[in-house]
Write a protein that holds these residues in place. Structure first.
Motif, PDB file in Angstrom:
ATOM      1  N   LEU A 220       0.816  -1.108   0.104  1.00 20.89           N
ATOM      2  CA  LEU A 220       0.014  -0.049   0.063  1.00 20.89           C
ATOM      3  C   LEU A 220       0.816   1.135   0.010  1.00 20.89           C
ATOM      4  CD1 LEU A 220      -2.855  -0.954   2.467  1.00 20.89           C
ATOM      5  CD2 LEU A 220      -3.000  -0.652   0.054  1.00 20.89           C
ATOM      6  N   ASN A 221       2.114   1.324   0.941  1.00 22.19           N
ATOM      7  CA  ASN A 221       2.903   2.450   0.778  1.00 22.19           C
ATOM      8  C   ASN A 221       3.564   2.541  -0.594  1.00 22.19           C
ATOM      9  OD1 ASN A 221       2.360   2.778   3.231  1.00 22.19           O
ATOM     10  ND2 ASN A 221       4.069   1.599   4.175  1.00 22.19           N
ATOM     11  N   LYS A 222       3.873   1.413  -1.274  1.00 19.88           N
ATOM     12  CA  LYS A 222       4.385   1.677  -2.728  1.00 19.88           C
ATOM     13  C   LYS A 222       3.511   2.283  -3.502  1.00 19.88           C
ATOM     14  CE  LYS A 222       7.750  -2.253  -2.299  1.00 19.88           C
ATOM     15  NZ  LYS A 222       8.246  -3.537  -2.723  1.00 19.88           N
ATOM     16  N   LYS A 223       2.299   1.537  -3.660  1.00 23.05           N
ATOM     17  CA  LYS A 223       1.263   2.240  -4.352  1.00 23.05           C
ATOM     18  C   LYS A 223       0.731   3.692  -4.116  1.00 23.05           C
ATOM     19  CE  LYS A 223      -1.375  -2.309  -5.229  1.00 23.05           C
ATOM     20  NZ  LYS A 223      -2.422  -2.882  -5.214  1.00 23.05           N
ATOM     21  N   ASN A 224       0.752   3.894  -2.789  1.00 19.14           N
ATOM     22  CA  ASN A 224       0.482   5.409  -2.407  1.00 19.14           C
ATOM     23  C   ASN A 224       1.538   6.435  -2.792  1.00 19.14           C
ATOM     24  OD1 ASN A 224      -0.837   7.380  -0.913  1.00 19.14           O
ATOM     25  ND2 ASN A 224       0.694   7.303   0.746  1.00 19.14           N
ATOM     26  N   ASP A 225       3.138   5.883  -2.727  1.00 16.86           N
ATOM     27  CA  ASP A 225       3.951   6.499  -3.298  1.00 16.86           C
ATOM     28  C   ASP A 225       3.947   6.774  -4.909  1.00 16.86           C
ATOM     29  OD1 ASP A 225       5.240   6.715  -0.764  1.00 16.86           O
ATOM     30  OD2 ASP A 225       6.464   4.987  -1.078  1.00 16.86           O
ATOM     31  N   ALA A 226       3.437   5.588  -5.467  1.00 14.56           N
ATOM     32  CA  ALA A 226       3.273   5.759  -7.042  1.00 14.56           C
ATOM     33  C   ALA A 226       2.211   6.903  -7.200  1.00 14.56           C
ATOM     34  CB  ALA A 226       2.903   4.395  -7.551  1.00 14.56           C
ATOM     35  N   LEU A 227       1.292   6.511  -6.507  1.00 13.87           N
ATOM     36  CA  LEU A 227       0.083   7.596  -6.850  1.00 13.87           C
ATOM     37  C   LEU A 227       0.386   8.901  -6.259  1.00 13.87           C
ATOM     38  CD1 LEU A 227      -2.933   5.610  -5.186  1.00 13.87           C
ATOM     39  CD2 LEU A 227      -2.347   5.927  -7.817  1.00 13.87           C
ATOM     40  N   GLU A 228       1.197   9.200  -5.544  1.00 17.33           N
ATOM     41  CA  GLU A 228       1.669  10.715  -5.266  1.00 17.33           C
ATOM     42  C   GLU A 228       2.603  11.223  -6.240  1.00 17.33           C
ATOM     43  OE1 GLU A 228       3.447  10.489  -1.397  1.00 17.33           O
ATOM     44  OE2 GLU A 228       1.444  10.444  -0.102  1.00 17.33           O
ATOM     45  N   THR A 229       3.411  10.306  -6.681  1.00 17.04           N
ATOM     46  CA  THR A 229       4.133  10.768  -7.867  1.00 17.04           C
ATOM     47  C   THR A 229       3.442  11.238  -8.893  1.00 17.04           C
ATOM     48  OG1 THR A 229       6.187   9.188  -7.024  1.00 17.04           O
ATOM     49  CG2 THR A 229       6.449  10.101  -9.452  1.00 17.04           C
ATOM     50  N   GLN A 230       2.533  10.178  -9.381  1.00 18.84           N
ATOM     51  CA  GLN A 230       1.707  10.362 -10.494  1.00 18.84           C
ATOM     52  C   GLN A 230       0.951  11.612 -10.373  1.00 18.84           C
ATOM     53  OE1 GLN A 230      -0.787   7.351 -11.400  1.00 18.84           O
ATOM     54  NE2 GLN A 230      -1.750   7.986 -13.325  1.00 18.84           N
ATOM     55  N   LEU A 231       0.455  11.900  -9.295  1.00 25.49           N
ATOM     56  CA  LEU A 231      -0.509  12.966  -9.047  1.00 25.49           C
ATOM     57  C   LEU A 231       0.393  14.460  -8.990  1.00 25.49           C
ATOM     58  CD1 LEU A 231      -3.074  14.458  -7.736  1.00 25.49           C
ATOM     59  CD2 LEU A 231      -2.198  14.171  -5.534  1.00 25.49           C
ATOM     60  N   LYS A 232       1.872  14.416  -8.658  1.00 18.80           N
ATOM     61  CA  LYS A 232       2.697  15.387  -8.528  1.00 18.80           C
ATOM     62  C   LYS A 232       2.845  15.488 -10.180  1.00 18.80           C
ATOM     63  CE  LYS A 232       4.805  15.035  -4.270  1.00 18.80           C
ATOM     64  NZ  LYS A 232       6.252  14.547  -3.422  1.00 18.80           N
ATOM     65  N   GLU A 233       2.997  14.688 -11.195  1.00 15.84           N
ATOM     66  CA  GLU A 233       3.207  14.659 -12.361  1.00 15.84           C
ATOM     67  C   GLU A 233       2.270  15.423 -13.044  1.00 15.84           C
ATOM     68  OE1 GLU A 233       4.275  11.179 -13.834  1.00 15.84           O
ATOM     69  OE2 GLU A 233       6.256  11.068 -13.004  1.00 15.84           O
ATOM     70  N   GLN A 234       1.019  14.901 -12.472  1.00 12.99           N
ATOM     71  CA  GLN A 234      -0.353  15.595 -13.160  1.00 12.99           C
ATOM     72  C   GLN A 234      -0.349  17.062 -12.886  1.00 12.99           C
ATOM     73  OE1 GLN A 234      -3.668  12.988 -12.042  1.00 12.99           O
ATOM     74  NE2 GLN A 234      -2.821  11.576 -13.733  1.00 12.99           N
ATOM     75  N   GLN A 235      -0.172  17.379 -11.451  1.00 15.36           N
ATOM     76  CA  GLN A 235      -0.121  18.431 -11.186  1.00 15.36           C
ATOM     77  C   GLN A 235       0.966  19.540 -11.723  1.00 15.36           C
ATOM     78  OE1 GLN A 235       0.375  18.199  -7.101  1.00 15.36           O
ATOM     79  NE2 GLN A 235      -1.711  18.008  -6.650  1.00 15.36           N
ATOM     80  N   MET A 236       1.943  19.134 -12.008  1.00 15.12           N
ATOM     81  CA  MET A 236       3.010  19.734 -12.835  1.00 15.12           C
ATOM     82  C   MET A 236       2.477  20.024 -14.205  1.00 15.12           C
ATOM     83  SD  MET A 236       5.377  20.632 -10.650  1.00 15.12           S
ATOM     84  CE  MET A 236       6.716  21.320 -12.141  1.00 15.12           C
ATOM     85  N   PHE A 237       2.000  18.905 -14.787  1.00 18.21           N
ATOM     86  CA  PHE A 237       1.544  19.180 -16.540  1.00 18.21           C
ATOM     87  C   PHE A 237       0.364  20.009 -16.295  1.00 18.21           C
ATOM     88  CE2 PHE A 237      -1.372  17.850 -19.511  1.00 18.21           C
ATOM     89  CZ  PHE A 237      -0.480  18.082 -20.785  1.00 18.21           C
ATOM     90  N   ILE A 238      -0.595  20.113 -15.503  1.00 21.94           N
ATOM     91  CA  ILE A 238      -1.647  20.664 -15.404  1.00 21.94           C
ATOM     92  C   ILE A 238      -1.255  22.330 -15.216  1.00 21.94           C
ATOM     93  CG2 ILE A 238      -3.856  21.823 -14.295  1.00 21.94           C
ATOM     94  CD1 ILE A 238      -4.366  18.547 -13.777  1.00 21.94           C
ATOM     95  N   LEU A 239      -0.221  22.507 -14.283  1.00 26.70           N
ATOM     96  CA  LEU A 239       0.045  23.791 -13.990  1.00 26.70           C
ATOM     97  C   LEU A 239       0.983  24.385 -15.291  1.00 26.70           C
ATOM     98  CD1 LEU A 239       0.530  25.910 -11.667  1.00 26.70           C
ATOM     99  CD2 LEU A 239       2.535  24.754 -10.906  1.00 26.70           C
ATOM    100  N   GLU A 240       1.771  23.451 -15.896  1.00 19.38           N
ATOM    101  CA  GLU A 240       2.354  24.044 -17.140  1.00 19.38           C
ATOM    102  C   GLU A 240       1.583  24.613 -18.213  1.00 19.38           C
ATOM    103  OE1 GLU A 240       4.931  21.004 -18.189  1.00 19.38           O
ATOM    104  OE2 GLU A 240       6.432  21.282 -16.678  1.00 19.38           O
ATOM    105  N   GLU A 241       0.506  23.789 -18.286  1.00 23.19           N
ATOM    106  CA  GLU A 241      -0.626  24.168 -19.501  1.00 23.19           C
ATOM    107  C   GLU A 241      -1.286  25.265 -18.838  1.00 23.19           C
ATOM    108  OE1 GLU A 241      -1.534  22.614 -22.104  1.00 23.19           O
ATOM    109  OE2 GLU A 241       0.153  21.173 -21.855  1.00 23.19           O
ATOM    110  N   LEU A 242      -1.632  25.555 -17.710  1.00 25.66           N
ATOM    111  CA  LEU A 242      -2.229  26.814 -17.054  1.00 25.66           C
ATOM    112  C   LEU A 242      -1.380  27.930 -17.269  1.00 25.66           C
ATOM    113  CD1 LEU A 242      -4.215  25.570 -13.968  1.00 25.66           C
ATOM    114  CD2 LEU A 242      -5.227  26.107 -16.025  1.00 25.66           C
ATOM    115  N   ASN A 243      -0.024  27.691 -17.178  1.00 25.29           N
ATOM    116  CA  ASN A 243       1.027  28.706 -17.245  1.00 25.29           C
ATOM    117  C   ASN A 243       0.945  29.147 -18.776  1.00 25.29           C
ATOM    118  OD1 ASN A 243       1.548  28.982 -14.569  1.00 25.29           O
ATOM    119  ND2 ASN A 243       3.071  27.504 -14.769  1.00 25.29           N
ATOM    120  N   LYS A 244       0.967  28.320 -19.819  1.00 25.74           N
ATOM    121  CA  LYS A 244       1.013  28.451 -21.225  1.00 25.74           C
ATOM    122  C   LYS A 244      -0.418  29.288 -21.469  1.00 25.74           C
ATOM    123  CE  LYS A 244       3.751  24.529 -22.358  1.00 25.74           C
ATOM    124  NZ  LYS A 244       3.732  23.233 -23.132  1.00 25.74           N
TER     125      LYS A 244
END
Length: 318
Positions: free
Chosen positions: A106-130
Motif C-alpha cells: 500500500l505504501n508503494k502504491k501510495n508513493d506511486a500515486l503521489e508521484t503520478q499526482l505530482k506529475e499531473q499537477q505539474m503538467f496541469i500547472l504548465e498548461e495553465l501557465n501556457k
C-alpha cells in the motif's frame, strides 16, 4: 476441622501449581512432591489424639487420587491451551507479517500515486501557465490595438476640429468655387414664331435665341457661341428638324475652335426629317463651341421647339 484445613491447603496448592503451569510449567511429579511437602508442613504430629489424627490422615489420603486425577486433567488442559496459544501466536505472527507486506504494498502504491499526482499537477500547472501567457499576450495586443485606435481617434478629432474651424470666409469661398463650377445651358432656335432657316449660299453660325437655361452665362444667345469658363469635360447635344424636299436637305454640325466635330443630317422627298447628335468634349478655359448650318441646307423651328442646342459641365479638370 482438620479435614477443612486440609482441603484449603490442597486448593491453595492447586492454584499455585496451575499458575506455575501457565507461566512455564511444572512436571506432574513436581506437583505431587510440592503437595506432599505442603501437607507435612501444615499437619504436625498430635500426641494426645491419635485416633483423630489417624482418621484425618486417612481422609486426606483417600482424597489424593481424585486430586491427582484432576490435576493431571488440568495439566493436560493447560498444555493444550498453551499449544493453542502458541498456534494463535504463530497465526498472529503470520497475520502481522502479511499485514506488513500489505502495508508495504500500500505504501508503494501510495508513493506511486503521489508521484503520478505530482506529475499531473505539474503538467496541469504548465498548461495553465501556457494559457495564461497566451492570454497575457492577447491582452497586450488588445491594449496596443486600443492605443492605436485611440491615436487614430485623436487624429480624426483633430481633423474634425480643423474642419469645423473653417471661417465663414472659407465657406463662402468654397460656395463661390462651387458656383463657378455650375455651368449649363439649353436653348431653342427661334423665339416665339416659326419658319425655316436657310438655305444659304454659304455656311452660317446658328444662333439659338430662345434660351431655357444659362447657368454661369457661358452661352451667348446673340452670337450662338459657348465659351468654356473652366477646364473640364463638357457634354453637348443638338437636334434638327426640317421639311421633306427632293432638292433640299437638313444638315448641321458642331464646331470646336473652328474644327468640325460631328454632323446631324436628314433628307427625304416629303413629310419631315429630324436628326440629333451628342458629344463629350475636353475644353480648356476660353475654348468655344457652336453649331454651323451647311450651305444650301435648311432647318425649321416653331413654337414646338424642334431644333435645340444644349451643353453642361460634367466635371472640372486640373
Amino acid at each position: 476441622m482438620k479435614g477443612l484445613l486440609c482441603t484449603l491447603l490442597l486448593l491453595e496448592t492447586f492454584v499455585f501449581v496451575v499458575q506455575q503451569q501457565v507461566d512455564g510449567g511444572l512436571a506432574e511429579n513436581e506437583i505431587s512432591q510440592q503437595l506432599s511437602t505442603e501437607d507435612r508442613r501444615q499437619n504436625p504430629a498430635q500426641t494426645d489424639t491419635r485416633r483423630d489424627e489417624s482418621d484425618s490422615q486417612q481422609y486426606c489420603h483417600l482424597s489424593f487420587p481424585d486430586i491427582h486425577a484432576a490435576l493431571r486433567e488440568l495439566t493436560a488442559t493447560v498444555t493444550e491451551q498453551k499449544a493453542n496459544i502458541r498456534a494463535l501466536e504463530t497465526r498472529l505472527k503470520d497475520t502481522a507479517e502479511q499485514q506488513t507486506v500489505i502495508l508495504e504494498e500500500l505504501n508503494k502504491k501510495n508513493d506511486a500515486l503521489e508521484t503520478q499526482l505530482k506529475e499531473q499537477q505539474m503538467f496541469i500547472l504548465e498548461e495553465l501557465n501556457k494559457k495564461n501567457d497566451a492570454l497575457e499576450a492577447r491582452l497586450r495586443d488588445s491594449e496596443k490595438t486600443a492605443e492605436q485606435q485611440t491615436v487614430i481617434l485623436e487624429e480624426l478629432n483633430k481633423k474634425t476640429d480643423e474642419t469645423s474651424n473653417l471661417t465663414e470666409r472659407q465657406v463662402e469661398e468654397l460656395r463661390k468655387e462651387n458656383r463657378d463650377r455650375e455651368i449649363a445651358f439649353s436653348a431653342a432656335l427661334v423665339e416665339p414664331g416659326s419658319g425655316n432657316i436657310g438655305p444659304f449660299t454659304t455656311e452660317i453660325t446658328l444662333t439659338y435665341r430662345n434660351v431655357f437655361t444659362n447657368i454661369g452665362n457661358a452661352y451667348n444667345p446673340i452670337t450662338g457661341i459657348f465659351t468654356a469658363p473652366l477646364k473640364g469635360a463638357y457634354m453637348f447635344s443638338f437636334s434638327i428638324y426640317g421639311h421633306g424636299s427632293p432638292s433640299t436637305a437638313s444638315t448641321v454640325y458642331i464646331v470646336k475652335n473652328g474644327e468640325k466635330v460631328v454632323i446631324a443630317h436628314g433628307h427625304q422627298d416629303q413629310y419631315v426629317v429630324n436628326s440629333s447628335k451628342g458629344v463629350v468634349l475636353i475644353l480648356e478655359v476660353g475654348d468655344v463651341v457652336y453649331l454651323r448650318l451647311c450651305s444650301g441646307r435648311w432647318i425649321y423651328d416653331d413654337q414646338n421647339k424642334h431644333s435645340t442646342f444644349s451643353g453642361y459641365l460634367l466635371f472640372p479638370l486640373r
